[in-house]
Design an enzyme around this catalytic site. Structure first.
Site, PDB file in Angstrom:
ATOM      1  N   HIS A 150      19.649 -18.974   3.492  1.00 27.87           N
ATOM      2  CA  HIS A 150      18.566 -19.662   4.168  1.00 27.87           C
ATOM      3  C   HIS A 150      18.768 -20.965   4.912  1.00 27.87           C
ATOM      4  CE1 HIS A 150      15.338 -17.151   1.895  1.00 27.87           C
ATOM      5  NE2 HIS A 150      16.368 -17.092   1.101  1.00 27.87           N
ATOM      6  N   ASP A 209      10.507 -20.821   7.470  1.00 28.40           N
ATOM      7  CA  ASP A 209      11.287 -20.557   6.170  1.00 28.40           C
ATOM      8  C   ASP A 209      11.546 -21.875   5.618  1.00 28.40           C
ATOM      9  OD1 ASP A 209      12.814 -19.797   3.784  1.00 28.40           O
ATOM     10  OD2 ASP A 209      14.358 -18.852   5.114  1.00 28.40           O
TER      11      ASP A 209
END
Length: 554
Positions: free
Chosen positions: A368, A195
């Protein structure tokens, strides 16, 4: 053929996450999400991945593994299972329930009686989908039950992180799976796909538990209603709001279809807990003074039909924003939505409310990983090859640079684009081509019937308006009636009659020359009129409207 990895969405963009893994015998996919439209995608509801490669390999497509229940990872599943109803869907408990709710909505194509086969998965257990063997591992994210996926191959593991962060004090006390990832690293990770969303942010992301203290602070300051806007899927944030509301004896009201549905699902599965006497229907709102009320609503991205937008525009029938109210925007702004969000904020201030904005006031933390967490993921897994995923191109590029700082050679890092074919053979990886996926636009009930050309036409209409020229001809190719020129969104007709009259004169001259030339081609006539009017409007007022020429034969 060894193994092919083909991202069909999620690279060079935010959203639409989907990656295909193809062996000689079968294909599996990880995630199938949607992308919210950018400001220039006029009239588009959302964008989904292109399934054309799967159509060409229909027999091989066996299963879908879903990392978590956010729309950018599950939003296209209803369209996928419509075309491929025999696939098996793998996901954690909450994720599968959110998928079921999503794909059985009215606008979609599946009902409870014909749901595809679904398999609930648990971290640290192996599962099989045809000739693929994989294991989910626990990660932290802004939704419960998020996992990454480790695919076992003869050449080593391929680790796909999904969306992740590392939170050592998560709300649900489910810790990031350091042990499993470290164990995978010892066994041998061939490729890490990680990610990249927050690759520009240095250091470590904040913990979800830090949000509670800040929510508590704002609850003590609020004199009127508290209106908390959040993503419908952020079960942890919703739980935090319930907990603080209980502490200060405020009754909770929830409005927004997806929000209500997700709370119902999470409550049934035990992912959210609250006492029923604190949770009330909107009809009871007037029974309590504003100082005893918390409204949890959707609309953090300024969506035109959302609850918060209707409240900002004073159109909500039951909740009115008043002086002294406090609005908490407990979510980040998705790139491209800034204008809509700030438009709502301004309107809320006009109504007398005070607005507290997400991360700038620490009432939301990102789901994130920041750069140091991205480094930890690389250190734990120790991959030979690295592919940054999930992000715009700058995010991918910066993440690639981060990987180099922790020892991944530049020649072992692949900055891919949607559609690239990554071939894995004999411990070597290379890009062998691109399947050239298209943008699949969803507009109402239309699926993929809007092309990039139509989007460009809509942009043209929005920016410069349109001018329609109606030419009525006899069968002998003579003018049957005066030419009409009609404009919309181009000029104010009352102030520009001379402009449109001149446009009629120019069109008449073009038609007469066309008749004299003896051309029988309507396409030729249309091109001539467009060319002359385009030149005239540009010289006269420096505008370039969309010109539509309609020829009628009588």
């Amino acid at each position: 053929m060894g193994l092919r990895i083909i991202p069909v969405g999620g690279l060079g963009e935010i959203g639409r996450n989907m990656t295909l893994f193809e062996s000689e015998r079968s294909i599996i996919a990880i995630d199938a999400g949607l992308q919210f439209p950018t400001v220039e995608m006029y009239g588009i509801d959302f964008v989904i991945p292109d399934f054309n490669y799967l159509r060409s390999n229909r027999i091989k497509f066996k299963g879908l593994i879903v990392t978590h229940g956010h729309e950018d990872h599950i939003g296209a599943i209803s369209y996928l299972v419509k075309e491929f109803p025999s696939i098996t869907i793998f996901g954690t408990k909450l994720t599968l329930e959110l998928i079921k709710a999503r794909i059985t909505e009215k606008r979609n194509f599946v009902n409870q009686s014909n749901l595809p086969k679904m398999v609930e998965i648990h971290p640290d257990r192996f599962y099989n989908c045809d000739d693929f063997e994989f294991m989910p591992f626990r990660v932290n994210h802004s939704i419960a039950d998020a996992v990454g996926i480790a695919i076992k191959t003869d050449l080593g593991y391929i680790v796909h992180t999904g969306d992740f962060k590392i939170d050592n004090t998560p709300v649900d006390n489910k810790i990031f799976d350091y042990h499993t990832l470290s164990d995978l690293g010892r066994k041998g990770v061939l490729l890490l796909m990680s990610d990249s969303t927050n690759s520009e942010r240095k250091g470590f992301s904040n913990s979800e538990k830090e949000v509670v203290e800040n929510l508590d602070y704002y609850f003590t300051k609020a004199k009127g209603k508290i209106i908390a806007a959040t993503f419908a899927s952020n079960i942890h944030r919703i739980q935090q709001i319930f907990d603080v509301a209980k502490k200060y004896d405020r009754k909770v009201f929830v409005t927004g279809f997806s929000l209500e549905k997700n709370i119902e699902i999470a409550k049934q599965l035990g992912y959210i807990n609250f006492e029923r006497n604190f949770f009330h229907p909107l009809e009871d709102l007037k029974k309590f003074p504003p100082s005893k009320v918390v409204c949890i609503v959707t609309g953090t991205q300024g969506e035109p039909m959302s609850v918060l937008t209707r409240m900002a525009e004073n159109r909500h029938k039951q909740i009115k924003v008043e002086k002294g109210d406090l609005v908490l925007l407990a979510s980040s702004v998705i790139p491209g939505n800034e204008h809509l969000v700030f438009k709502n904020i301004n309107k809320l201030y006009e109504l007398g409310a005070t607005v507290v904005q997400s991360e700038s006031d620490d009432i939301h933390v990102s789901g994130h990983a920041y750069t140091e967490e991205q480094k930890i993921m690389i250190h734990l897994t120790r991959p030979k090859y690295f592919v940054p995923i999930h992000g715009e191109y700058r995010h991918l590029s910066i993440h690639a640079s981060t990987a180099q700082t922790v020892g991944i050679p530049s020649e072992n890092i692949f900055l891919l684009k949607n559609g690239d074919i990554l071939e894995v053979e004999d411990q070597n990886i290379h890009v062998s081509g691109n399947i050239e996926p298209e943008n699949i636009f969803i507009d109402g009930k239309g699926i993929g019937d809007i092309s990039d050309i139509v989007i460009e036409e809509r942009q043209k209409l929005a920016e410069d308006g349109t001018v329609a020229v109606v030419v009525t001809l006899t069968k002998e190719a003579a003018l049957a009636s005066p030419i009409e020129v009609i404009s919309r969104g181009f000029v104010l007709i009352d102030n520009s009659e001379h402009l449109l009259e001149k446009a009629k004169d120019i069109s008449n001259q073009v038609v007469n020359r066309w008749i004299i030339d003896g051309s029988n081609s309507w396409d030729d006539l249309k091109k001539r009129i467009k060319r002359e009017l385009k030149k005239y409007f540009n010289e006269e007022i420096a505008r370039d409207p969309f010109i539509l020429v309609i020829i009628v034969e009588v």
